[in-house]
Scaffold this motif. Structure first.
Motif, PDB file in Angstrom:
ATOM      1  N   UNK A   1      57.311  56.613  13.034  1.00  0.00           N
ATOM      2  CA  UNK A   1      56.152  57.503  13.133  1.00  0.00           C
ATOM      3  C   UNK A   1      56.587  58.966  13.235  1.00  0.00           C
ATOM      4  N   UNK A   2      57.657  59.224  13.996  1.00  0.00           N
ATOM      5  CA  UNK A   2      58.191  60.589  14.130  1.00  0.00           C
ATOM      6  C   UNK A   2      58.719  61.085  12.792  1.00  0.00           C
ATOM      7  N   UNK A   3      59.448  60.218  12.089  1.00  0.00           N
ATOM      8  CA  UNK A   3      59.996  60.603  10.791  1.00  0.00           C
ATOM      9  C   UNK A   3      58.886  60.895   9.786  1.00  0.00           C
ATOM     10  N   UNK A   4      57.862  60.059   9.763  1.00  0.00           N
ATOM     11  CA  UNK A   4      56.733  60.279   8.841  1.00  0.00           C
ATOM     12  C   UNK A   4      56.043  61.603   9.112  1.00  0.00           C
TER      13      UNK A   4
ATOM     14  N   UNK B   1      46.087  51.221  25.499  1.00  0.00           N
ATOM     15  CA  UNK B   1      47.508  51.516  25.360  1.00  0.00           C
ATOM     16  C   UNK B   1      47.683  52.571  24.276  1.00  0.00           C
ATOM     17  N   UNK B   2      48.875  53.157  24.225  1.00  0.00           N
ATOM     18  CA  UNK B   2      49.125  54.225  23.266  1.00  0.00           C
ATOM     19  C   UNK B   2      49.518  53.712  21.897  1.00  0.00           C
ATOM     20  N   UNK B   3      49.716  54.662  20.980  1.00  0.00           N
ATOM     21  CA  UNK B   3      50.159  54.336  19.629  1.00  0.00           C
ATOM     22  C   UNK B   3      51.438  55.099  19.319  1.00  0.00           C
ATOM     23  N   UNK B   4      52.204  54.591  18.379  1.00  0.00           N
ATOM     24  CA  UNK B   4      53.430  55.270  17.962  1.00  0.00           C
ATOM     25  C   UNK B   4      53.123  56.661  17.418  1.00  0.00           C
TER      26      UNK B   4
ATOM     27  N   UNK C   1      53.296  62.747  17.836  1.00  0.00           N
ATOM     28  CA  UNK C   1      52.662  64.060  18.001  1.00  0.00           C
ATOM     29  C   UNK C   1      53.270  64.823  19.167  1.00  0.00           C
ATOM     30  N   UNK C   2      53.570  64.111  20.248  1.00  0.00           N
ATOM     31  CA  UNK C   2      54.179  64.750  21.418  1.00  0.00           C
ATOM     32  C   UNK C   2      55.582  65.247  21.088  1.00  0.00           C
TER      33      UNK C   2
END
Length: 239
Positions: free
Chosen positions: A22-25, A206-209, A214-215
């Motif tokens: 998710x961070x890479x995308x 719960x959170x999402x990837x 985003x953080x």
């Protein structure tokens, strides 16, 4: 002063799945030149297709210092290093073999330590490490993982001073869906666990990837944040 990721060189260790993917995308969408690294070539190839054109891959075992040093020598100067990927083995203090405890420490602490040590991060850049809510809110049977998470957070604060002006921060995720951490669980049991935890959280889920990503991008692009542990946990520390 905020910075842009346009043309920035971003390396995500553990970028082939879950939060790392998710961070890479998101980094690619913001114009970064992305490299993803992990042990599994097949997963890296599949992830690169999802991320976008010109995604670079590196096969990397973060527990082998020679390989880590060689990888970052090939990569040369980079702008941002993010290390969400790790493997852990958990169990009760009485029953967990020492070999499993050492494995967890090698993967989640010494792996990021070696990556941060050998990465050639530009003075204007950043390093983002990953811990977890157990560092400050351990449950039962969490003696090893809680300790490792706390060690990562301490390392992040120390590196923020040692590596300055490179900024070093730590993200501490709470329960997050869409990652590989719980794939071994039967789906019904996994969903029941998520629902039980969601009922206790102030945000009610719960959170999402993608929310973790985003953080991370905020930490990468905000030039006035360093040495912090950023909780992305839906209020988990309050629950």
């Amino acid at each position: 002063m905020g910075t842009t990721l346009k043309e920035a060189r971003v390396v995500v260790v553990g970028g082939s799945s879950g939060m790392g993917l998710a961070i890479a995308k998101l980094s690619h969408q913001r114009g970064a030149k992305v490299t993803i690294a992990s042990r599994n070539r097949e997963k890296l190839d599949q992830a690169a297709l999802q991320i976008g054109t010109a995604t670079r891959i590196e096969i990397l075992d973060t527990t082998a210092e020679e390989g880590v040093a060689a990888c970052f020598e090939r990569l040369g100067p980079i702008d941002h290093l993010v290390i969400p990927g790790s493997s852990v083995r958990t169990g009760t203090l009485k029953e967990l073999p020492l070999s499993d405890a050492l494995f967890t420490m090698r993967s989640k602490f010494w792996g990021p330590y070696l990556c941060a040590k050998h990465a050639q991060v530009k003075p204007s850049g950043s390093i983002t490490l990953f811990s977890g809510i157990l560092s400050r809110r351990p449950g039962y049977n969490d003696a090893v993982l809680a300790s490792v998470n706390a060690a990562v957070e301490a390392m992040g604060r120390a590196q923020a001073k040692d590596r300055a002006p490179v900024r070093v921060n730590v993200v501490s995720p709470g329960m997050t869906g869409g990652t590989g951490a719980y794939l071994a669980m039967p789906e019904a049991a996994r969903e029941a666990m998520f629902n039980a935890i969601a009922e206790k959280l102030p945000v009610g889920r719960v959170g999402s990837a993608e929310e973790v990503a985003q953080a991370v991008l905020m930490l990468m692009t905000n030039g006035f944040i360093t040495g912090v542990v950023l909780d992305v946990d839906g209020g988990g520390l309050l629950a």
